[in-house]
Design a protein around this motif. Structure first.
Motif, PDB file in Angstrom:
ATOM      1  N   MET A   1       0.832  -1.189   0.000  1.00 18.72           N
ATOM      2  CA  MET A   1       0.000   0.000   0.000  1.00 18.72           C
ATOM      3  C   MET A   1       0.875   1.250   0.000  1.00 18.72           C
ATOM      4  N   LYS A   2       0.533   2.228  -0.830  1.00 17.86           N
ATOM      5  CA  LYS A   2       1.375   3.421  -0.935  1.00 17.86           C
ATOM      6  C   LYS A   2       1.206   4.323   0.289  1.00 17.86           C
ATOM      7  N   LYS A   3       2.232   5.138   0.551  1.00 13.45           N
ATOM      8  CA  LYS A   3       2.186   6.044   1.693  1.00 13.45           C
ATOM      9  C   LYS A   3       1.232   7.180   1.395  1.00 13.45           C
ATOM     10  N   ILE A   4       0.368   7.478   2.352  1.00 11.04           N
ATOM     11  CA  ILE A   4      -0.624   8.539   2.209  1.00 11.04           C
ATOM     12  C   ILE A   4      -0.146   9.747   3.008  1.00 11.04           C
ATOM     13  N   TYR A   5      -0.205  10.936   2.384  1.00 14.27           N
ATOM     14  CA  TYR A   5       0.280  12.143   3.039  1.00 14.27           C
ATOM     15  C   TYR A   5      -0.829  13.123   3.420  1.00 14.27           C
ATOM     16  N   SER A   6      -2.045  12.914   2.903  1.00 15.89           N
ATOM     17  CA  SER A   6      -3.137  13.830   3.239  1.00 15.89           C
ATOM     18  C   SER A   6      -4.447  13.057   3.339  1.00 15.89           C
ATOM     19  N   VAL A   7      -5.419  13.660   4.018  1.00 15.50           N
ATOM     20  CA  VAL A   7      -6.730  13.035   4.166  1.00 15.50           C
ATOM     21  C   VAL A   7      -7.398  12.917   2.801  1.00 15.50           C
ATOM     22  N   GLU A   8      -7.197  13.925   1.960  1.00 15.62           N
ATOM     23  CA  GLU A   8      -7.763  13.891   0.603  1.00 15.62           C
ATOM     24  C   GLU A   8      -7.239  12.683  -0.176  1.00 15.62           C
ATOM     25  N   GLU A   9      -5.942  12.432  -0.042  1.00 16.93           N
ATOM     26  CA  GLU A   9      -5.342  11.268  -0.715  1.00 16.93           C
ATOM     27  C   GLU A   9      -5.959   9.968  -0.190  1.00 16.93           C
ATOM     28  N   TYR A  10      -6.189   9.914   1.126  1.00 14.39           N
ATOM     29  CA  TYR A  10      -6.769   8.720   1.729  1.00 14.39           C
ATOM     30  C   TYR A  10      -8.163   8.460   1.163  1.00 14.39           C
ATOM     31  N   ILE A  11      -8.970   9.514   1.097  1.00 15.65           N
ATOM     32  CA  ILE A  11     -10.337   9.393   0.577  1.00 15.65           C
ATOM     33  C   ILE A  11     -10.298   8.992  -0.898  1.00 15.65           C
ATOM     34  N   GLU A  12      -9.368   9.579  -1.641  1.00 15.50           N
ATOM     35  CA  GLU A  12      -9.191   9.257  -3.061  1.00 15.50           C
ATOM     36  C   GLU A  12      -8.814   7.783  -3.240  1.00 15.50           C
ATOM     37  N   GLU A  13      -7.962   7.295  -2.331  1.00 11.32           N
ATOM     38  CA  GLU A  13      -7.495   5.901  -2.362  1.00 11.32           C
ATOM     39  C   GLU A  13      -8.646   4.923  -2.111  1.00 11.32           C
ATOM     40  N   HIS A  14      -9.665   5.384  -1.376  1.00 15.32           N
ATOM     41  CA  HIS A  14     -10.817   4.537  -1.035  1.00 15.32           C
ATOM     42  C   HIS A  14     -12.087   5.112  -1.662  1.00 15.32           C
ATOM     43  N   GLN A  15     -12.049   5.267  -2.987  1.00 18.34           N
ATOM     44  CA  GLN A  15     -13.142   5.902  -3.724  1.00 18.34           C
ATOM     45  C   GLN A  15     -14.495   5.236  -3.507  1.00 18.34           C
ATOM     46  N   ASN A  16     -14.486   3.908  -3.324  1.00 21.28           N
ATOM     47  CA  ASN A  16     -15.758   3.201  -3.145  1.00 21.28           C
ATOM     48  C   ASN A  16     -16.527   3.714  -1.922  1.00 21.28           C
ATOM     49  N   PHE A  17     -15.800   4.264  -0.924  1.00 17.06           N
ATOM     50  CA  PHE A  17     -16.450   4.842   0.252  1.00 17.06           C
ATOM     51  C   PHE A  17     -16.179   6.349   0.350  1.00 17.06           C
ATOM     52  N   GLY A  18     -15.749   6.939  -0.742  1.00 16.89           N
ATOM     53  CA  GLY A  18     -15.328   8.349  -0.747  1.00 16.89           C
ATOM     54  C   GLY A  18     -16.354   9.312  -0.177  1.00 16.89           C
ATOM     55  N   GLU A  19     -17.594   9.197  -0.627  1.00 11.85           N
ATOM     56  CA  GLU A  19     -18.643  10.110  -0.179  1.00 11.85           C
ATOM     57  C   GLU A  19     -18.918   9.934   1.318  1.00 11.85           C
ATOM     58  N   ALA A  20     -18.944   8.694   1.756  1.00  7.72           N
ATOM     59  CA  ALA A  20     -19.206   8.392   3.168  1.00  7.72           C
ATOM     60  C   ALA A  20     -18.058   8.881   4.057  1.00  7.72           C
ATOM     61  N   LEU A  21     -16.815   8.667   3.620  1.00 10.79           N
ATOM     62  CA  LEU A  21     -15.654   9.130   4.389  1.00 10.79           C
ATOM     63  C   LEU A  21     -15.640  10.655   4.475  1.00 10.79           C
ATOM     64  N   THR A  22     -16.020  11.312   3.377  1.00 12.40           N
ATOM     65  CA  THR A  22     -16.093  12.775   3.356  1.00 12.40           C
ATOM     66  C   THR A  22     -17.136  13.263   4.364  1.00 12.40           C
ATOM     67  N   LEU A  23     -18.265  12.555   4.451  1.00 12.02           N
ATOM     68  CA  LEU A  23     -19.314  12.907   5.408  1.00 12.02           C
ATOM     69  C   LEU A  23     -18.813  12.743   6.846  1.00 12.02           C
ATOM     70  N   LEU A  24     -18.181  11.602   7.136  1.00 15.63           N
ATOM     71  CA  LEU A  24     -17.646  11.375   8.483  1.00 15.63           C
ATOM     72  C   LEU A  24     -16.592  12.421   8.837  1.00 15.63           C
ATOM     73  N   ARG A  25     -15.762  12.750   7.871  1.00 11.09           N
ATOM     74  CA  ARG A  25     -14.723  13.763   8.086  1.00 11.09           C
ATOM     75  C   ARG A  25     -15.357  15.105   8.451  1.00 11.09           C
ATOM     76  N   ALA A  26     -16.420  15.476   7.749  1.00 12.81           N
ATOM     77  CA  ALA A  26     -17.103  16.752   8.014  1.00 12.81           C
ATOM     78  C   ALA A  26     -17.701  16.765   9.425  1.00 12.81           C
ATOM     79  N   ILE A  27     -18.282  15.632   9.833  1.00 18.72           N
ATOM     80  CA  ILE A  27     -18.868  15.536  11.186  1.00 18.72           C
ATOM     81  C   ILE A  27     -17.760  15.715  12.232  1.00 18.72           C
TER      82      ILE A  27
END
Length: 199
Positions: A1-27
């Motif tokens: 697994m590649k090294k992740i440097y930002s939360v945006e990169e993490y969400i991008e890496e897990h696109q299948n849950f991207g919208e849900a992760l973005t929602l949790l992040r906002a909360i």
């Protein structure tokens, strides 16, 4: 697994849950936590202490509560990732974005933050290593009071260094040579590898 440097990169890496992760992040970010990336995943802190993190896997995603054991969990939303192994960590797991109840998530997040501010945390247990004195060294210590006193005055770490040094020698002649080498060092109160430290 590649090294992740930002939360945006993490969400991008897990696109299948991207919208849900973005929602949790906002909360989570609607509270007074600091956002960072540790172990290539988003982690949220209070006063530099880890409080919670986001995680995404093949079939689920969720929030890690580093000291989740202290959460009341009245709604029975938390799971122990590894029963009988994980003492403090708890997960809140979801399979789809529809599973997320914003108000409940916020309630748990705020409680976790409050617990951290109150100092509720399980500190990792430090197991003390027992020093096993090899027979060859034990015999010399028994017959030489000055050496025994000097050995007893060494830190447990330095005592273990000497014991392991003798113990790992395979041949008796090597053990004897090593014993002769370390006796003056023990009397001087120095550790086996002190001369290499602070170089």
């Amino acid at each position: 697994m590649k090294k992740i440097y930002s939360v945006e990169e993490y969400i991008e890496e897990h696109q299948n849950f991207g919208e849900a992760l973005t929602l949790l992040r906002a909360i989570i970010n609607s509270t007074d936590v600091g956002e960072t990336v540790k172990w290539s995943a988003p982690v949220y802190t209070v006063n530099g202490k880890n409080v919670l993190g986001l995680g995404a896997f093949k079939k689920h995603f969720g929030i890690w509560f580093f000291n989740g054991v202290f959460l009341k969990d009245e709604h029975k939303l938390l799971v122990n990732a590894q029963e009988n192994k994980t003492k403090a960590l708890r997960q809140m797991r979801f399979k789809t974005i529809e599973d997320i109840d914003k108000n409940l998530v916020l309630l748990y997040v705020k409680e976790a933050i409050e617990n951290q501010k109150l100092g509720k945390e399980i500190k990792p247990e430090r197991t003390k290593k027992k020093t096993i004195i090899p027979e060859a060294l034990k015999a010399i210590l028994t017959s030489n009071n000055k050496l025994k006193l000097a050995f007893d005055n060494l830190s447990p770490y330095k005592q273990r260094e000497y014991c392991e040094y003798i113990d790992i020698a395979k041949r008796e002649t090597t053990k004897q040579t090593r014993l002769e080498k370390i006796i003056p060092m023990i009397i001087q109160g120095v550790g086996l590898h002190d001369k290499y430290k602070n170089c």
